[in-house]
Design a protein around this motif. Structure first.
Motif, PDB file in Angstrom:
ATOM      1  N   HIS A 184       0.838  -1.200   0.000  1.00 22.73           N
ATOM      2  CA  HIS A 184       0.000   0.000   0.000  1.00 22.73           C
ATOM      3  C   HIS A 184       0.874   1.251   0.000  1.00 22.73           C
ATOM      4  O   HIS A 184       1.894   1.298   0.688  1.00 22.73           O
TER       5      HIS A 184
ATOM      6  N   THR B  46       0.436   5.808  -0.616  1.00 20.46           N
ATOM      7  CA  THR B  46      -0.436   6.929  -0.930  1.00 20.46           C
ATOM      8  C   THR B  46      -0.005   7.502  -2.287  1.00 20.46           C
ATOM      9  O   THR B  46       1.111   7.239  -2.767  1.00 20.46           O
ATOM     10  N   HIS B  47      -0.878   8.286  -2.882  1.00 17.20           N
ATOM     11  CA  HIS B  47      -0.523   8.935  -4.139  1.00 17.20           C
ATOM     12  C   HIS B  47       0.736   9.794  -3.953  1.00 17.20           C
ATOM     13  O   HIS B  47       1.633   9.802  -4.806  1.00 17.20           O
ATOM     14  N   SER B  48       0.791  10.507  -2.828  1.00 17.24           N
ATOM     15  CA  SER B  48       1.936  11.381  -2.568  1.00 17.24           C
ATOM     16  C   SER B  48       3.228  10.598  -2.440  1.00 17.24           C
ATOM     17  O   SER B  48       4.283  11.031  -2.913  1.00 17.24           O
ATOM     18  N   GLN B  49       3.173   9.416  -1.818  1.00 13.36           N
ATOM     19  CA  GLN B  49       4.372   8.588  -1.686  1.00 13.36           C
ATOM     20  C   GLN B  49       4.876   8.119  -3.046  1.00 13.36           C
ATOM     21  O   GLN B  49       6.085   8.071  -3.286  1.00 13.36           O
TER      22      GLN B  49
ATOM     23  N   SER C  39      -9.437  11.743  -5.809  1.00 16.74           N
ATOM     24  CA  SER C  39      -9.588  10.685  -4.795  1.00 16.74           C
ATOM     25  C   SER C  39      -9.906   9.330  -5.418  1.00 16.74           C
ATOM     26  O   SER C  39     -10.774   8.590  -4.943  1.00 16.74           O
TER      27      SER C  39
ATOM     28  N   SER D  58      -3.732   4.625  -2.481  1.00 15.25           N
ATOM     29  CA  SER D  58      -4.887   5.408  -2.047  1.00 15.25           C
ATOM     30  C   SER D  58      -4.493   6.230  -0.833  1.00 15.25           C
ATOM     31  O   SER D  58      -3.500   5.946  -0.170  1.00 15.25           O
ATOM     32  N   ASP D  59      -5.281   7.228  -0.546  1.00 23.88           N
ATOM     33  CA  ASP D  59      -4.997   8.090   0.607  1.00 23.88           C
ATOM     34  C   ASP D  59      -5.822   7.696   1.822  1.00 23.88           C
ATOM     35  O   ASP D  59      -5.863   8.411   2.815  1.00 23.88           O
ATOM     36  N   ASN D  60      -6.501   6.533   1.738  1.00 19.36           N
ATOM     37  CA  ASN D  60      -7.302   6.049   2.871  1.00 19.36           C
ATOM     38  C   ASN D  60      -6.517   5.036   3.692  1.00 19.36           C
ATOM     39  O   ASN D  60      -5.730   4.274   3.146  1.00 19.36           O
TER      40      ASN D  60
ATOM     41  N   PRO E 235      -8.490   5.670  -6.185  1.00 18.04           N
ATOM     42  CA  PRO E 235      -7.416   4.712  -5.912  1.00 18.04           C
ATOM     43  C   PRO E 235      -6.856   4.130  -7.214  1.00 18.04           C
ATOM     44  O   PRO E 235      -7.580   4.005  -8.210  1.00 18.04           O
TER      45      PRO E 235
ATOM     46  N   ARG F 176      -5.029  11.548  -7.588  1.00 22.30           N
ATOM     47  CA  ARG F 176      -5.045  12.049  -6.205  1.00 22.30           C
ATOM     48  C   ARG F 176      -6.065  13.172  -6.033  1.00 22.30           C
ATOM     49  O   ARG F 176      -6.842  13.179  -5.076  1.00 22.30           O
ATOM     50  N   GLU F 177      -6.085  14.105  -6.984  1.00 23.03           N
ATOM     51  CA  GLU F 177      -7.009  15.240  -6.890  1.00 23.03           C
ATOM     52  C   GLU F 177      -8.463  14.799  -6.903  1.00 23.03           C
ATOM     53  O   GLU F 177      -9.334  15.463  -6.320  1.00 23.03           O
TER      54      GLU F 177
END
Length: 239
Positions: A183, A185-188, A209, A237-239, A211, A206-207
């Motif tokens: 897993h 995040t988009h930022s990672q 949301s 994902s950012d969740n 996945p 990412r903008e």
């Protein structure tokens, strides 16, 4: 059959995936197998949009790297994606899956022109929608097209079918000890510079949301398995 986690998804398949073991072009048996995976998803009630790359036929950057015009090269690459889209549509129709090809470049004698309105209409009728012609603009990859079309169709996830079973810190075929991620995040993905999709595509996902689920497109039945929460994959994902 298990219930799918997502009801509407965008599948991004590389042009190289359609080559199979060939060095160029389209292996019909591979196109048929990818079509059967999409058919499984449809049987579960999942609405599916598809973006196919064109690297098995032509890459626009190849022209630019040899001093040619990048815009012309990218237009040639867009035509390659139309060829692949038509091939995959043919494989789906052999399975009696109602399918439509929507192209970002107008070519009405061959396929319909893309619009969000047309996309939502065809999805409402239960059709598989294949998006051809990239974004319709040079300097953007089919990864960017996948993220854009996913946002426009209201997809709940982007399924990126690749040559390996997830995201690694380096090419696992060249570096056997490369780290595999379950897993991120988009930022990672952006911070680590991981080459799963281009920067514009990841940022757009990412903008909105959305996945991104990365899996091996070469595993028969893998698409349906991951749709129900199983299988090997990396989830962004950012969740």
């Amino acid at each position: 059959m298990s219930q799918p986690i997502y009801k509407r998804v965008l599948l991004k398949a590389s042009g190289e995936a359609l080559m199979g073991s060939q060095g160029f072009g389209i292996d019909v048996t591979v196109a048929d197998r990818i079509a059967s995976d999409i058919a499984e998803a449809r049987e579960m009630g999942v609405e599916v949009g598809v973006v196919v790359g064109g690297g098995n036929i032509f890459r626009g950057v190849a022209v630019a790297s040899k001093g040619g015009d990048r815009v012309t090269g990218d237009h040639m690459g867009m035509l390659g994606t139309v060829i692949n889209a038509l091939a995959l549509a043919t494989s789906l129709r052999k399975l009696d899956i109602d399918t439509v090809v929507l192209s970002a470049i107008s070519m009405p004698e061959i396929c319909e022109s893309f619009s969000q309105r047309a996309t939502l209409y065809h999805l409402s009728l239960g059709r598989v929608v294949i998006f051809a012609g990239g974004t319709g603009n040079p300097f953007f990859t089919t990864d960017s097209a996948a993220a854009l079309r996913a946002a426009e169709m209201g997809a709940e996830a982007i399924f990126k079918g690749t040559q390996v079973d997830g995201i690694y810190s380096a090419d696992p075929k060249k570096f056997p000890n490369a780290e595999r991620f379950e897993h991120l995040t988009h930022s990672q993905v952006l911070e680590k510079g991981l080459a799963v999709m281009d920067v514009a595509a990841v940022a757009l996902a990412r903008e909105n949301s959305i996945p991104i689920i990365v899996f091996s497109i070469h595993e028969k039945g893998g698409f349906a398995e991951i749709l129900t929460g199983g299988g090997r994959k990396t989830i962004v994902s950012d969740n």
